[in-house]
Design a protein around this motif. Sequence first.
Motif, PDB file in Angstrom:
ATOM      1  N   ILE A 154       0.856  -1.192   0.000  1.00 58.77           N
ATOM      2  CA  ILE A 154       0.000   0.000   0.000  1.00 58.77           C
ATOM      3  C   ILE A 154       0.891   1.242   0.000  1.00 58.77           C
ATOM      4  CG2 ILE A 154      -1.831   1.232   1.197  1.00 58.77           C
ATOM      5  CD1 ILE A 154      -2.681  -1.424   2.437  1.00 58.77           C
ATOM      6  N   GLU A 155       0.845   1.979  -1.078  1.00 55.83           N
ATOM      7  CA  GLU A 155       1.768   3.110  -1.262  1.00 55.83           C
ATOM      8  C   GLU A 155       1.579   4.182  -0.204  1.00 55.83           C
ATOM      9  OE1 GLU A 155       3.083   6.319  -4.745  1.00 55.83           O
ATOM     10  OE2 GLU A 155       1.573   4.770  -5.156  1.00 55.83           O
ATOM     11  N   GLN A 158       3.294   3.101   2.930  1.00 53.03           N
ATOM     12  CA  GLN A 158       4.742   3.163   2.710  1.00 53.03           C
ATOM     13  C   GLN A 158       5.258   4.595   2.846  1.00 53.03           C
ATOM     14  OE1 GLN A 158       6.905   0.740   2.109  1.00 53.03           O
ATOM     15  NE2 GLN A 158       5.766  -1.020   1.395  1.00 53.03           N
ATOM     16  N   ASN A 159       4.517   5.527   2.239  1.00 53.87           N
ATOM     17  CA  ASN A 159       4.918   6.940   2.282  1.00 53.87           C
ATOM     18  C   ASN A 159       4.853   7.496   3.702  1.00 53.87           C
ATOM     19  OD1 ASN A 159       5.392   6.973  -0.474  1.00 53.87           O
ATOM     20  ND2 ASN A 159       3.352   7.735  -0.975  1.00 53.87           N
ATOM     21  N   LEU A 160       3.864   7.036   4.470  1.00 47.88           N
ATOM     22  CA  LEU A 160       3.742   7.499   5.852  1.00 47.88           C
ATOM     23  C   LEU A 160       4.972   7.104   6.671  1.00 47.88           C
ATOM     24  CD1 LEU A 160       0.109   6.972   7.243  1.00 47.88           C
ATOM     25  CD2 LEU A 160       1.388   9.105   7.035  1.00 47.88           C
ATOM     26  N   ILE A 161       5.346   5.846   6.579  1.00 51.31           N
ATOM     27  CA  ILE A 161       6.473   5.346   7.372  1.00 51.31           C
ATOM     28  C   ILE A 161       7.784   5.949   6.897  1.00 51.31           C
ATOM     29  CG2 ILE A 161       7.715   3.261   8.103  1.00 51.31           C
ATOM     30  CD1 ILE A 161       5.081   1.739   7.777  1.00 51.31           C
ATOM     31  N   ALA A 162       7.842   6.358   5.638  1.00 56.11           N
ATOM     32  CA  ALA A 162       9.043   7.001   5.099  1.00 56.11           C
ATOM     33  C   ALA A 162       9.092   8.488   5.434  1.00 56.11           C
ATOM     34  CB  ALA A 162       9.098   6.809   3.585  1.00 56.11           C
ATOM     35  N   THR A 213      -6.812 -10.766   8.035  1.00 56.76           N
ATOM     36  CA  THR A 213      -7.086 -10.061   6.772  1.00 56.76           C
ATOM     37  C   THR A 213      -6.045  -9.001   6.412  1.00 56.76           C
ATOM     38  OG1 THR A 213      -8.533  -8.495   7.966  1.00 56.76           O
ATOM     39  CG2 THR A 213      -9.567 -10.430   6.952  1.00 56.76           C
ATOM     40  N   LEU A 214      -5.430  -8.388   7.422  1.00 55.43           N
ATOM     41  CA  LEU A 214      -4.543  -7.246   7.156  1.00 55.43           C
ATOM     42  C   LEU A 214      -3.071  -7.527   7.455  1.00 55.43           C
ATOM     43  CD1 LEU A 214      -6.745  -4.368   8.663  1.00 55.43           C
ATOM     44  CD2 LEU A 214      -6.550  -5.043   6.258  1.00 55.43           C
TER      45      LEU A 214
END
Length: 242
Positions: A154-155, A158-162, A213-214
């Motif tokens: 999930i992009e 990914q962007n949040l954690i980066a 599920t996640l």
Amino acid sequence: MKKHIPNLITLGNLLCGTIATILAVQGDFVLAGVFVVIGIVFDFFDGFAARLLNVSGELGKQLDSLADMVTSGVVPGIIMFNLIDLNNNSSFDNSLMDYSLLSFMGLLLTLGACYRLAKFNIDTRQSESFIGLPTPAMSLFVISLPLIQEYSNIEFVQNLIANNYFLIAVTLVLTYLMNAEVALFSLKFKEYSLKNNLVKYLFLLISLVMIVTLNFISVPIIIILYVVLSLIQKIDIPKQNS
């Protein structure tokens, strides 16, 4: 001999935390996360064993917090430190002076965990519920972040954690929650009736569905759900004994 069994289990937690610390420093977040989870399992069963064998004591209480300080205090602080530093394109070969000062914000988690564990040992109000977020919950939240980054497609996530602003915000919120005067329910069951444990059963059911599920993304969501359900339940904070 039986009085030493819970303490040996607690030392298993400490051993896992020590190994996880080494792995976290080396940047192996996945394996570090595995050992943190194993350590938290030990942390659960040492108390269970102490109650089962009726050998609870002050030594076990102190030993438990010391082990938790490593597994659920030092390790998440190092992982958050490295996540922030990696976002600044640093390498693990740098000297201490080469790290970004921003990276050291991650170690607030370690300081917050230490303060919480020290308070927990002298707080007589936390026998049936927690006041503030337990350190294992904080640790699980943090160790899930690199796993989500590694295995999620999930992009947006990914962007949040980066994003270091996000990581620092997470650090500050978790540090505050660990030491906030907020009552959170415990998953210890005195009895198993649906009427008196509805929130606990609901939480466990939703958590199980989300894990299936996640996968790793479910972990921070479950921690947030835990806090929200506790606030909705409006658990009273007992008065501190003098």
